[in-house]
Design a protein around this motif. Structure first.
Motif, PDB file in Angstrom:
ATOM      1  N   PHE A 113     -21.614 -10.675  44.795  1.00 24.94           N
ATOM      2  CA  PHE A 113     -20.894 -11.048  43.579  1.00 24.94           C
ATOM      3  C   PHE A 113     -20.792  -9.879  42.603  1.00 24.94           C
ATOM      4  O   PHE A 113     -19.716  -9.579  42.071  1.00 24.94           O
ATOM      5  CB  PHE A 113     -21.589 -12.236  42.908  1.00 24.94           C
ATOM      6  CG  PHE A 113     -21.130 -12.499  41.503  1.00 24.94           C
ATOM      7  CD1 PHE A 113     -19.905 -13.090  41.259  1.00 24.94           C
ATOM      8  CD2 PHE A 113     -21.920 -12.138  40.427  1.00 24.94           C
ATOM      9  CE1 PHE A 113     -19.470 -13.323  39.973  1.00 24.94           C
ATOM     10  CE2 PHE A 113     -21.499 -12.367  39.129  1.00 24.94           C
ATOM     11  CZ  PHE A 113     -20.269 -12.958  38.903  1.00 24.94           C
ATOM     12  N   LEU A 114     -21.905  -9.197  42.359  1.00 25.99           N
ATOM     13  CA  LEU A 114     -21.900  -8.097  41.406  1.00 25.99           C
ATOM     14  C   LEU A 114     -21.048  -6.932  41.888  1.00 25.99           C
ATOM     15  O   LEU A 114     -20.374  -6.280  41.087  1.00 25.99           O
ATOM     16  CB  LEU A 114     -23.336  -7.629  41.148  1.00 25.99           C
ATOM     17  CG  LEU A 114     -24.234  -8.612  40.396  1.00 25.99           C
ATOM     18  CD1 LEU A 114     -25.624  -8.031  40.211  1.00 25.99           C
ATOM     19  CD2 LEU A 114     -23.632  -8.973  39.045  1.00 25.99           C
ATOM     20  N   LEU A 115     -21.054  -6.666  43.186  1.00 26.95           N
ATOM     21  CA  LEU A 115     -20.199  -5.606  43.718  1.00 26.95           C
ATOM     22  C   LEU A 115     -18.721  -5.948  43.529  1.00 26.95           C
ATOM     23  O   LEU A 115     -17.901  -5.088  43.185  1.00 26.95           O
ATOM     24  CB  LEU A 115     -20.493  -5.382  45.207  1.00 26.95           C
ATOM     25  CG  LEU A 115     -21.829  -4.711  45.546  1.00 26.95           C
ATOM     26  CD1 LEU A 115     -21.989  -4.609  47.060  1.00 26.95           C
ATOM     27  CD2 LEU A 115     -21.931  -3.346  44.896  1.00 26.95           C
ATOM     28  N   TRP A 116     -18.387  -7.210  43.724  1.00 25.73           N
ATOM     29  CA  TRP A 116     -16.994  -7.649  43.556  1.00 25.73           C
ATOM     30  C   TRP A 116     -16.552  -7.500  42.107  1.00 25.73           C
ATOM     31  O   TRP A 116     -15.465  -6.979  41.812  1.00 25.73           O
ATOM     32  CB  TRP A 116     -16.851  -9.104  44.007  1.00 25.73           C
ATOM     33  CG  TRP A 116     -15.473  -9.656  43.774  1.00 25.73           C
ATOM     34  CD1 TRP A 116     -14.367  -9.451  44.531  1.00 25.73           C
ATOM     35  CD2 TRP A 116     -15.051 -10.497  42.690  1.00 25.73           C
ATOM     36  NE1 TRP A 116     -13.279 -10.111  44.000  1.00 25.73           N
ATOM     37  CE2 TRP A 116     -13.682 -10.756  42.866  1.00 25.73           C
ATOM     38  CE3 TRP A 116     -15.713 -11.056  41.602  1.00 25.73           C
ATOM     39  CZ2 TRP A 116     -12.956 -11.553  41.983  1.00 25.73           C
ATOM     40  CZ3 TRP A 116     -14.988 -11.847  40.713  1.00 25.73           C
ATOM     41  CH2 TRP A 116     -13.629 -12.090  40.912  1.00 25.73           C
ATOM     42  N   VAL A 117     -17.385  -7.948  41.182  1.00 20.13           N
ATOM     43  CA  VAL A 117     -17.051  -7.846  39.762  1.00 20.13           C
ATOM     44  C   VAL A 117     -16.937  -6.385  39.345  1.00 20.13           C
ATOM     45  O   VAL A 117     -16.025  -6.009  38.601  1.00 20.13           O
ATOM     46  CB  VAL A 117     -18.115  -8.570  38.899  1.00 20.13           C
ATOM     47  CG1 VAL A 117     -17.858  -8.316  37.411  1.00 20.13           C
ATOM     48  CG2 VAL A 117     -18.097 -10.058  39.177  1.00 20.13           C
ATOM     49  N   ALA A 118     -17.850  -5.543  39.839  1.00 19.75           N
ATOM     50  CA  ALA A 118     -17.811  -4.117  39.504  1.00 19.75           C
ATOM     51  C   ALA A 118     -16.506  -3.485  39.975  1.00 19.75           C
ATOM     52  O   ALA A 118     -15.876  -2.706  39.245  1.00 19.75           O
ATOM     53  CB  ALA A 118     -19.002  -3.401  40.142  1.00 19.75           C
ATOM     54  N   TYR A 119     -16.089  -3.836  41.172  1.00 20.84           N
ATOM     55  CA  TYR A 119     -14.837  -3.296  41.711  1.00 20.84           C
ATOM     56  C   TYR A 119     -13.633  -3.730  40.875  1.00 20.84           C
ATOM     57  O   TYR A 119     -12.774  -2.915  40.521  1.00 20.84           O
ATOM     58  CB  TYR A 119     -14.658  -3.752  43.153  1.00 20.84           C
ATOM     59  CG  TYR A 119     -13.300  -3.435  43.734  1.00 20.84           C
ATOM     60  CD1 TYR A 119     -12.986  -2.131  44.147  1.00 20.84           C
ATOM     61  CD2 TYR A 119     -12.329  -4.422  43.856  1.00 20.84           C
ATOM     62  CE1 TYR A 119     -11.740  -1.830  44.660  1.00 20.84           C
ATOM     63  CE2 TYR A 119     -11.083  -4.131  44.367  1.00 20.84           C
ATOM     64  CZ  TYR A 119     -10.778  -2.838  44.770  1.00 20.84           C
ATOM     65  OH  TYR A 119      -9.543  -2.548  45.270  1.00 20.84           O
ATOM     66  N   ARG A 120     -13.609  -5.028  40.540  1.00 18.97           N
ATOM     67  CA  ARG A 120     -12.495  -5.556  39.747  1.00 18.97           C
ATOM     68  C   ARG A 120     -12.431  -4.899  38.366  1.00 18.97           C
ATOM     69  O   ARG A 120     -11.349  -4.544  37.888  1.00 18.97           O
ATOM     70  CB  ARG A 120     -12.647  -7.066  39.587  1.00 18.97           C
ATOM     71  CG  ARG A 120     -12.536  -7.858  40.882  1.00 18.97           C
ATOM     72  CD  ARG A 120     -11.109  -8.080  41.285  1.00 18.97           C
ATOM     73  NE  ARG A 120     -10.404  -8.898  40.319  1.00 18.97           N
ATOM     74  CZ  ARG A 120      -9.107  -9.206  40.417  1.00 18.97           C
ATOM     75  NH1 ARG A 120      -8.408  -8.752  41.440  1.00 18.97           N
ATOM     76  NH2 ARG A 120      -8.523  -9.954  39.512  1.00 18.97           N
ATOM     77  N   LEU A 259     -23.040  -2.736  37.165  1.00 18.85           N
ATOM     78  CA  LEU A 259     -22.973  -3.863  38.098  1.00 18.85           C
ATOM     79  C   LEU A 259     -22.992  -3.389  39.551  1.00 18.85           C
ATOM     80  O   LEU A 259     -23.596  -4.028  40.409  1.00 18.85           O
ATOM     81  CB  LEU A 259     -21.708  -4.691  37.838  1.00 18.85           C
ATOM     82  CG  LEU A 259     -21.621  -5.399  36.490  1.00 18.85           C
ATOM     83  CD1 LEU A 259     -20.336  -6.215  36.418  1.00 18.85           C
ATOM     84  CD2 LEU A 259     -22.827  -6.302  36.254  1.00 18.85           C
ATOM     85  N   PHE A 260     -22.333  -2.272  39.823  1.00 16.98           N
ATOM     86  CA  PHE A 260     -22.288  -1.744  41.188  1.00 16.98           C
ATOM     87  C   PHE A 260     -23.683  -1.349  41.668  1.00 16.98           C
ATOM     88  O   PHE A 260     -24.091  -1.681  42.789  1.00 16.98           O
ATOM     89  CB  PHE A 260     -21.352  -0.533  41.236  1.00 16.98           C
ATOM     90  CG  PHE A 260     -21.206   0.068  42.604  1.00 16.98           C
ATOM     91  CD1 PHE A 260     -20.410  -0.545  43.559  1.00 16.98           C
ATOM     92  CD2 PHE A 260     -21.870   1.239  42.941  1.00 16.98           C
ATOM     93  CE1 PHE A 260     -20.275   0.002  44.839  1.00 16.98           C
ATOM     94  CE2 PHE A 260     -21.738   1.792  44.200  1.00 16.98           C
ATOM     95  CZ  PHE A 260     -20.933   1.168  45.148  1.00 16.98           C
ATOM     96  N   VAL A 261     -24.433  -0.660  40.825  1.00 21.67           N
ATOM     97  CA  VAL A 261     -25.785  -0.214  41.188  1.00 21.67           C
ATOM     98  C   VAL A 261     -26.701  -1.411  41.436  1.00 21.67           C
ATOM     99  O   VAL A 261     -27.444  -1.461  42.422  1.00 21.67           O
ATOM    100  CB  VAL A 261     -26.368   0.689  40.086  1.00 21.67           C
ATOM    101  CG1 VAL A 261     -27.837   0.983  40.353  1.00 21.67           C
ATOM    102  CG2 VAL A 261     -25.576   1.995  39.991  1.00 21.67           C
ATOM    103  N   VAL A 262     -26.636  -2.392  40.545  1.00 23.39           N
ATOM    104  CA  VAL A 262     -27.500  -3.568  40.691  1.00 23.39           C
ATOM    105  C   VAL A 262     -27.117  -4.372  41.933  1.00 23.39           C
ATOM    106  O   VAL A 262     -27.976  -4.890  42.649  1.00 23.39           O
ATOM    107  CB  VAL A 262     -27.424  -4.458  39.435  1.00 23.39           C
ATOM    108  CG1 VAL A 262     -28.223  -5.736  39.630  1.00 23.39           C
ATOM    109  CG2 VAL A 262     -27.941  -3.699  38.228  1.00 23.39           C
ATOM    110  N   GLY A 263     -25.815  -4.467  42.208  1.00 21.16           N
ATOM    111  CA  GLY A 263     -25.362  -5.184  43.390  1.00 21.16           C
ATOM    112  C   GLY A 263     -25.883  -4.551  44.673  1.00 21.16           C
ATOM    113  O   GLY A 263     -26.347  -5.244  45.583  1.00 21.16           O
TER     114      GLY A 263
END
Length: 272
Positions: A113-120, A259-263
């Protein structure tokens, strides 16, 4: 030593809460996961404890961050009133759903989820923010019923992810041309009903499962809550001040990188 660790987590989480409007959960959850693991808690309840405790501390960080953003006119109160009922109900029910999911699956779900949000946020956020600032694109939010429904979805997700809703509320608002500073400020306000309902939900559903861990009420660790909350209340104000000093594109980049790092951290812990 444990209290010192909780105070350090609180300092980092509070700053993130004020800077990004995320309630600090994206910092608290992975750090508490590591700490509770080292404390030898049951592996299948560690993630639930991290989520529940995270939401409890967000009650305090949201109040502090909300006050700081409100002073600068960053909170859209009509939007908050439309989202709040759905946020509270959705988060309480989401706590019950999270209680039925295994700790390992929760880690993987949160990571993806966090990787997706970071990308968006990284790919679309900069363009939208630039448009809003440069061409003064009008804010066109959905109707009240749709905002209420959106609040419900954000609430359920916030409980499962142990966050204050900023990871969803901020992109939701910026999608409708709300500038980043006001999106962050309104998200900080939305974190309060999410945190209260979520903490109560994790306490209630955790007590039903009789969690075998010391110093806890359901899925909320009392000492961790006190240590993190006491420190984050002050550092959230600092983060909020910094947020209003940065440009919207830069703020969005910082938000998405966090968000990307945490994901990645969650996926690594869940898979290896």
């Amino acid at each position: 030593m444990e209290l010192l660790i909780f105070l350090i987590i609180g300092a980092l989480a509070g700053f993130a809460a004020g800077l990004f409007g995320v309630g600090g959960g994206t910092i608290i959850v992975p750090l508490l996961f590591i700490v509770f693991t080292q404390m030898g808690y049951d592996a299948d309840t560690i993630m639930h404890l991290a989520l529940g405790t995270s939401l409890a501390t967000i009650i305090v960080t949201s109040i502090s961050s909300l006050m700081a953003h409100n002073k600068k006119g960053g909170v859209m109160w009509p939007v908050f009133k439309n989202l709040a009922p759905g946020l509270a109900l959705g988060c309480f029910l989401g706590a019950g759903i999270a209680g039925q999911i295994s700790g390992l699956y929760l880690q993987l779900i949160v990571g993806v989820f966090l990787l997706w949000v970071a990308y968006r946020m990284f790919t679309a956020g900069k363009r939208r923010t630039h448009m809003s600032d440069a061409s003064h694109t009008p804010v066109l939010l959905p109707s009240k019923p749709k905002q209420l429904a959106a609040g419900g979805v954000i609430g359920v997700a916030s409980a499962i992810f142990g966050i204050g809703g900023g990871s969803l509320t901020v992109p939701y608002l910026t999608r409708y041309n709300v500038v980043m500073q006001k999106a962050v400020g309104t998200s900080a306000a939305c974190g309060l009903p999410i945190a209260i309902a979520g903490a109560l939900g994790f306490m209630f559903f955790g007590m039903q499962q009789q969690v075998d861990a010391p110093n806890t009420i359901g899925f909320v660790h009392i000492y961790a809550f006190l240590g993190i909350a006491s420190m984050s209340f002050f550092t959230a104000k600092v983060g909020a001040k910094v947020a209003h000093m940065l440009s919207p594109p830069l703020l969005k980049k910082c938000f998405s990188v966090l968000l990307f790092v945490v994901g990645l951290c969650f996926l690594y812990k869940g898979l290896f």
